[in-house]
Write a protein that holds these residues in place. Structure first.
Motif, PDB file in Angstrom:
ATOM      1  N   LEU A   1      49.600   5.787 -38.563  1.00 45.41           N
ATOM      2  CA  LEU A   1      50.507   4.773 -38.034  1.00 45.41           C
ATOM      3  C   LEU A   1      51.767   5.434 -37.519  1.00 45.41           C
ATOM      4  O   LEU A   1      52.141   6.528 -37.941  1.00 45.41           O
ATOM      5  CB  LEU A   1      50.822   3.702 -39.069  1.00 45.41           C
ATOM      6  N   GLN A   2      52.433   4.762 -36.598  1.00 41.68           N
ATOM      7  CA  GLN A   2      53.667   5.222 -35.989  1.00 41.68           C
ATOM      8  C   GLN A   2      54.662   4.082 -35.955  1.00 41.68           C
ATOM      9  O   GLN A   2      54.319   2.913 -36.210  1.00 41.68           O
ATOM     10  CB  GLN A   2      53.425   5.726 -34.556  1.00 41.68           C
ATOM     11  N   TYR A   3      55.880   4.438 -35.615  1.00 44.02           N
ATOM     12  CA  TYR A   3      56.900   3.418 -35.408  1.00 44.02           C
ATOM     13  C   TYR A   3      57.737   3.826 -34.203  1.00 44.02           C
ATOM     14  O   TYR A   3      58.132   4.990 -34.063  1.00 44.02           O
ATOM     15  CB  TYR A   3      57.810   3.262 -36.625  1.00 44.02           C
ATOM     16  N   SER A   4      57.975   2.868 -33.336  1.00 44.31           N
ATOM     17  CA  SER A   4      58.819   3.135 -32.172  1.00 44.31           C
ATOM     18  C   SER A   4      59.745   1.956 -31.943  1.00 44.31           C
ATOM     19  O   SER A   4      59.380   0.793 -32.175  1.00 44.31           O
ATOM     20  CB  SER A   4      57.972   3.392 -30.918  1.00 44.31           C
TER      21      SER A   4
ATOM     22  N   ASN B   1      47.807  -3.123 -32.984  1.00 45.19           N
ATOM     23  CA  ASN B   1      49.210  -2.921 -32.613  1.00 45.19           C
ATOM     24  C   ASN B   1      50.001  -4.189 -32.905  1.00 45.19           C
ATOM     25  O   ASN B   1      49.620  -5.289 -32.479  1.00 45.19           O
ATOM     26  CB  ASN B   1      49.327  -2.554 -31.138  1.00 45.19           C
TER      27      ASN B   1
ATOM     28  N   THR C   1      53.776  -5.915 -32.477  1.00 43.69           N
ATOM     29  CA  THR C   1      54.998  -5.804 -31.685  1.00 43.69           C
ATOM     30  C   THR C   1      55.917  -6.971 -32.006  1.00 43.69           C
ATOM     31  O   THR C   1      55.478  -8.126 -32.037  1.00 43.69           O
ATOM     32  CB  THR C   1      54.681  -5.803 -30.178  1.00 43.69           C
TER      33      THR C   1
ATOM     34  N   LEU D   1      48.621   1.019 -35.477  1.00 39.11           N
ATOM     35  CA  LEU D   1      47.779   1.564 -36.545  1.00 39.11           C
ATOM     36  C   LEU D   1      46.434   1.911 -35.923  1.00 39.11           C
ATOM     37  O   LEU D   1      45.785   1.049 -35.323  1.00 39.11           O
ATOM     38  CB  LEU D   1      47.603   0.534 -37.668  1.00 39.11           C
TER      39      LEU D   1
ATOM     40  N   HIS E   1      60.241  -3.581 -31.276  1.00 43.13           N
ATOM     41  CA  HIS E   1      59.690  -2.744 -32.335  1.00 43.13           C
ATOM     42  C   HIS E   1      58.174  -2.737 -32.185  1.00 43.13           C
ATOM     43  O   HIS E   1      57.552  -3.784 -31.970  1.00 43.13           O
ATOM     44  CB  HIS E   1      60.061  -3.279 -33.717  1.00 43.13           C
ATOM     45  N   SER E   2      57.598  -1.573 -32.333  1.00 40.91           N
ATOM     46  CA  SER E   2      56.149  -1.446 -32.191  1.00 40.91           C
ATOM     47  C   SER E   2      55.614  -0.567 -33.309  1.00 40.91           C
ATOM     48  O   SER E   2      56.155   0.523 -33.559  1.00 40.91           O
ATOM     49  CB  SER E   2      55.785  -0.858 -30.822  1.00 40.91           C
ATOM     50  N   ILE E   3      54.546  -1.061 -33.972  1.00 39.30           N
ATOM     51  CA  ILE E   3      53.892  -0.301 -35.034  1.00 39.30           C
ATOM     52  C   ILE E   3      52.395  -0.264 -34.728  1.00 39.30           C
ATOM     53  O   ILE E   3      51.678  -1.233 -34.998  1.00 39.30           O
ATOM     54  CB  ILE E   3      54.139  -0.925 -36.418  1.00 39.30           C
TER      55      ILE E   3
ATOM     56  N   ARG F   1      53.583  10.522 -36.157  1.00 38.07           N
ATOM     57  CA  ARG F   1      52.421   9.949 -36.833  1.00 38.07           C
ATOM     58  C   ARG F   1      52.412  10.286 -38.320  1.00 38.07           C
ATOM     59  O   ARG F   1      52.756  11.395 -38.719  1.00 38.07           O
ATOM     60  CB  ARG F   1      51.125  10.477 -36.210  1.00 38.07           C
TER      61      ARG F   1
ATOM     62  N   ASN G   1      61.403   7.228 -31.855  1.00 41.09           N
ATOM     63  CA  ASN G   1      59.996   7.385 -32.201  1.00 41.09           C
ATOM     64  C   ASN G   1      59.873   8.183 -33.495  1.00 41.09           C
ATOM     65  O   ASN G   1      60.486   9.251 -33.631  1.00 41.09           O
ATOM     66  CB  ASN G   1      59.230   8.118 -31.091  1.00 41.09           C
TER      67      ASN G   1
END
Length: 891
Positions: A447-450, A500, A502, A483, A479-481, A427, A424
């Motif tokens: 935004l994030q990235y996991s 989102n 994915t 916003l 992969h999930s981003i 933010r 993870n």
């Protein structure tokens, strides 16, 4: 018996102290005057100590080397310090003390004869003529308390009368002890025990003579066990006790008994390995005369400020009947438990932990070495091993690796992930100002990235750790981003929106097709990389409403406040039909079914139907401000913890667009001692004669506005004598069940677990403070506790209108007198009209000993267990236990 090395060092210190140099320094510091006669003395004084003026004073052989001290000397007495030149003695009287390095001596009277080089320390009489101020010698953690002590500083031989000392858990007392040299002591009329009060012990081991080698061993002559002053037939012609401050390896004596199906047995015998200060190992085994056997290994480890844990592994081979006969059965059971925890101070940026409980599905039901009904009734075994690390970068990155295990003991299915990777990234606010507060839609965009990767195995208990277990392993990564942003509108409404994206990678897919040879639809596994991508968006708006009703100032209830949190959300997910294929289900190909090759993937399947769903939820709570009767202090009291309702509406569904309404409520009463939870499901649609939901409102079908399909209520009530309601102080009870790790309950509604390998621990846990402080056989207050649990469930899915579950369970304990505790666990099932699992427990705390009896009077687990033995781990093999459990038939 504990004089050992303490006296050796003590003699050396006193010898150094009372030489001329050391003694004179003390006299000069204390300013003690020595009367001088009128005639001239023929002696000369060197540093205030009289030494005869002899013609051989210049003889080099008669001159002693000056003694050197290694530390500061401290001495003194309350009444006086007396120097008698005629007797050549120094006397310290009343609370005399002497300290040097890490040694300390206190006594009523200390006398040193520097002519005979002898030291004497003893008691003194008080105003009533009773002896007091027993000599106490301390060195580190070792303490020796004799009546008196006498030894020679030159020969370093000593005689000690009525010495008392503590070594580990042993309390030792000897009438007379003679020190021969630095490593050998002989003792006479010895008693030793683990009782806290050595002057009035519950039991002792008594012997006439013994030999003590400090730090190594004690060897005694004929030894007899005495209980409450009464000699017993229990005795030995000699006894050997290894004495060490460190753990010592040794044998563990097994228990003996018999069963109907397996014959006689030796149980829980083995060997303890004291491998180091940081870890140990215990190997135990069982053997039955019919051929059944069991092996168990237990290890505990710890490193201060780093980590601690324990590891248990068990294997049992249980046999019933005779080989070759129809009723012959051989059951092999195993169980692995591992618990590891890392100290929070060891590494703030990384952490490793483990909680493992895995093995045969029937282990806790069939094992002969554990009695844990809570674990028996539990249908799931679970494990987790995880490692996490935080990278202090900008933005911060969190990485974790975990291996998990879940096992259903009824279906014997096993699910494992080996391992799961989670990454993870914190933010990021790309449009936020470098300083100041983030305001508005643009500033709060983040935004994030996991990343999540996983290997998952679905298998059965019988195939565990075999080749077939790994043949159907699924692997994938996702992969999930997301916003998102949030802002306020109309000042009081909070709005949040998100989009989102994915992307899912898989390494194995499926292909379905009709096989003309078999005439059936076949499914083939295809290994190789594949991927699908999807996205969705959502928005939420909510606010908080407060309503307060105030009462008069003289009223005890000052105000009642109602808080409402309504929330409306909307989510949109498009259709991803491109990831779907078709296959024929007959030879003609006239009937086609749709499927996706990602059906058996780890992260679900792509959405093949467009979804427009609006969700509605309303949360409520109710609290009051109440004035205390005595202090007039205003306190908040929660009347209703929660009252929630939720439902949703699917705009794109062709029918049954409105979901059932779910209501739930919960509160706590009687100073949080009673917890009440209620829930119900209300369906607005009607059902047909077959019990299926139809696209017609229930009110239009002649019914009410909503149709109740289910309802449930649970009530839990815990109370004890320590509650303020009964005059107590509301102290928290710490009664942790040591076998929760097995999968049982933390409370004792299903009875207390019993570990047959270690019966020294109390079934009731640690004593409450109220019980510890109670004295005498009869007590003014009788400690007790009671736990009640009631559950009822109503079902009406198909107009069956029935109570599917209705039961009450209760458990508790009472201490009728000091040392006695009685516990019970039972219940009643009103649905099936029967008594649930029942257990009755008796325990007697005999100070150094413990006695307990647990009895299950009925049911599948009908049994009784009796135990009496010494609590101390040193003498844990001195015990008697008997149990009668029904032989279990494994089919």
């Amino acid at each position: 018996m504990q004089t050992k090395v303490n006296y050796i060092v003590f003699i050396t210190i006193v010898f150094s102290l009372f030489t001329s140099d050391a003694f004179c320094q003390d006299i000069r510091n204390k300013n003690i005057s020595i009367p001088i006669e009128k005639q001239r003395d023929t002696t000369k004084t060197i540093k205030n100590i009289p030494i005869t003026n002899d013609t051989i004073k210049n003889d080099s052989k008669s001159q002693k080397k000056k003694q050197k001290l290694e530390g500061i000397i401290s001495r003194g007495a309350v009444d006086y310090e007396k120097l008698d030149q005629k007797k050549k003695q120094v006397t310290l009287y009343n609370k005399a003390y002497f300290k040097y390095l890490d040694y300390e001596l206190t006594a009523g009277k200390i006398v040193y004869d520097y002519d005979k080089k002898e030291l004497y320390a003893g008691r003194i009489k008080d105003s009533l003529g009773n002896y007091s101020q027993r000599p106490v010698f301390k060195q580190g953690s070792q303490v020796i308390e004799p009546d008196s002590i006498r030894f020679n500083t030159e020969t370093k031989k000593a005689i000690v009368w009525n010495t008392r000392t503590t070594y580990d858990e042993f309390k030792i007392k000897a009438a007379k002890t003679k020190k021969v040299n630095d490593s050998v002591y002989f003792m006479k009329d010895i008693i030793f025990t683990t009782s806290e009060d050595i002057d009035n012990p519950e039991y002792i081991f008594k012997t006439n003579k013994g030999k003590f080698v400090p730090g190594k061993k004690v060897v005694t002559g004929v030894t007899n066990m005495v209980i409450q002053g009464v000699p017993t037939p229990i005795g030995l012609p000699f006894a050997f006790f290894p004495m060490s401050e460190k753990s010592i390896s040794g044998f563990i004596i097994p228990s003996f008994g018999d069963t109907n199906l397996r014959g006689y047995y030796l149980q829980n015998g083995g060997y303890y390995f004291a491998l180091s200060e940081n870890y140990d190992l215990t190997i135990l085994g069982d053997y039955y005369t019919n051929g059944s056997f069991a092996l168990r290994g237990t290890s505990s480890y710890a490193k201060r400020y780093k980590y601690s844990g324990n590891f248990n592994i068990s294997y049992e081979n249980l046999i019933e009947g005779e080989r070759g006969l129809p009723d012959y059965l051989n059951a092999k059971l195993y169980n692995i438990q591992w618990s590891h925890s890392q100290d929070a101070k060891a590494n703030p940026n990384s952490r490793f932990s483990a909680s493992v409980n895995m093995g045969s599905s029937n282990y806790f039901r069939q094992s002969l070495n554990t009695r844990n009904v809570g674990a028996n009734l539990n249908n799931t075994l679970s494990s987790s091993i995880s490692y996490s690390k935080t990278f202090q970068s900008i933005p911060q990155v969190n990485l974790s690796l975990a291996a998990t295990h879940s096992q259903n003991t009824n279906t014997q299915s096993v699910n494992m992930s080996l391992p799961t990777l989670q990454l993870n990234v914190d933010r990021v606010f790309p449009f936020a100002p470098k300083s100041g507060i983030k305001k508005g839609f643009i500033h709060n965009i983040n935004l994030q990235y996991s990343l999540r990767g996983e290997n998952r195995i679905n298998t059965t208990d019988s195939l565990f750790m075999k080749k077939e277990m790994f043949s159907n392993m699924n692997s994938g990564m996702q992969h999930s981003i997301p916003l998102s942003t949030n802002f306020k509108i109309f000042k009081y409404f909070s709005v949040s929106t998100s989009v989102n994206y994915t992307e899912t990678w898989v390494f194995n897919t499926i292909k379905k097709y009709y096989d003309e040879n078999t005439g059936q639809v076949e499914q083939r596994r295809q290994n190789g990389f594949d991927a699908f991508r999807q996205y969705n968006m959502s928005a939420n708006i909510g606010t908080t409403l407060y309503g307060t009703f105030n009462f008069s100032e003289n009223s005890r209830i000052q105000a009642i406040r109602h808080v409402i949190r309504p929330s409306v959300s909307y989510s949109y997910t498009p259709s991803f039909e491109q990831y779907y294929d078709t296959y024929a289900i007959d030879a003609l190909g006239t009937t086609i079914n749709e499927y996706t090759r990602f059906e058996q993937g780890l992260f679900g399947t792509p959405n093949n139907q467009m979804s427009n769903i609006a969700n509605l939820s309303i949360g409520n709570n109710l609290e009051a401000k109440v004035k205390d009767k005595e202090t007039d202090e205003i306190k908040k009291v929660m009347l209703l913890n929660n009252l929630n309702l939720s439902t949703n509406y699917n705009f794109t569904a062709d029918s049954l667009k409105l979901a059932p309404l779910r209501l739930s409520a919960g509160t706590q009463l009687l100073k949080d001692k009673m917890q009440i939870n209620l829930g119900t499901t209300l369906d607005p649609y009607a059902i047909n004669n077959a019990g299926q939901r139809i696209d017609m409102w229930n009110i239009d079908n002649g019914g009410s506005l909503f149709r109740m399909t289910s309802a449930n209520a649970t009530v839990n009530y815990s109370l004890s004598s320590t509650d303020a309601l009964f005059g107590g102080s509301d102290s928290k009870k710490n009664n942790e069940n040591p076998n929760v790790m097995n999968g049982g309950r933390a409370d004792d509604l299903f009875g207390q677990a019993t570990d047959l390998a270690d019966r020294r621990k109390s079934m009731f846990g640690e004593k409450d403070e109220e019980q510890k402080e109670s004295k005498g056989f009869y007590m003014n207050s009788i400690p007790w506790d009671l736990t009640l649990a009631y559950s009822v469930t109503y079902s009406n899915n198909n107009r069956n209108s029935e109570i599917s579950n209705n039961s009450v369970m209760f458990s508790g304990s009472i201490t009728p007198s000091e040392g006695w505790r009685v516990g019970f666990s039972s219940g009643y099932d009103f649905k099936n009209k029967g008594v649930t699992y029942t257990q009755i427990r008796f325990e007697r705390d005999l100070k150094s000993w413990r006695l307990d009896l647990s009895w299950v009077p009925n049911g599948y687990y009908k049994q009784w267990n009796f135990f009496i033995g010494i609590k101390s781990s040193i003498l844990q093999d001195i015990k008697y236990e008997k149990r009668n459990a029904a032989d279990r038939i494994y089919r």
